[in-house]
Design an enzyme around this catalytic site. Sequence first.
Site, short mmCIF file in Angstrom:
data_model
loop_
_atom_site.label_atom_id
_atom_site.label_comp_id
_atom_site.label_asym_id
_atom_site.label_seq_id
_atom_site.Cartn_x
_atom_site.Cartn_y
_atom_site.Cartn_z
CE LYS A 112 -24.13 22.83 78.86
NZ LYS A 112 -23.65 24.39 78.20
CE1 TYR A 152 -28.25 23.14 74.78
CE2 TYR A 152 -28.08 20.94 75.56
CZ TYR A 152 -27.93 22.04 75.34
OH TYR A 152 -26.76 22.19 76.42
NE ARG A 190 -21.60 28.94 80.66
CZ ARG A 190 -22.69 29.51 80.09
NH1 ARG A 190 -23.01 30.34 80.27
NH2 ARG A 190 -23.58 28.36 79.06
#
Length: 158
Positions: free
Chosen positions: A16, A56, A109
């Site tokens: 992203k 999404y 992450r």
Amino acid sequence: MDEEERMRERTLVLLKPDAVKRELVGEIISRFERKGLKIVGMKLIKFDKELSQKHYQEHVNKPFYPDLEKFITSGPVVAMVLEGPDAVETVRHIVGATNGRKADPGSIRGMYSNSFSRNLVHASDSKEAAQREISLFFKPEELIDWERDDFFYYASDE
Ligand code: CMP
């Protein structure tokens, strides 16, 4: 499903805008490569609102969607298709839980994200989602089959 099909499972990964702007693209891709996942498709893209709403689709009516759309359209995104045994599950495992603060510290992450929404990576959450998402970002001819090959480590006549 036969064994061959399971070994060649494919999943969609997005790095992203936070991954690109924090210059973590190489770092993150190397985690997937080192795990033994094969890159069979890759490009740098820019989301517009329409693509965000399609990608999404299950989140469009949620309260957090406006921020998600603002974020995903805010800069370049690296779209990749990764292939390997149980790729959907394996990639989700390496990426870690949605909230970077709660993600396993060894996950991508967990190592690099301190946020719930700026969490660096998107990875398809099921085989069905992977198929839908791959076709949203890649035409069939943009996905390339290739094999690992000693040919590229040294020439036989050197
Ligand atoms: P991703 O895996 O790309 O899929 C949906 C994204 O929505 C998710 O990562 C989060 O970054 C983002 N998001 C932001 N807020 C929320 C929320 N409250 N619940 C779930 N997802 C959220």
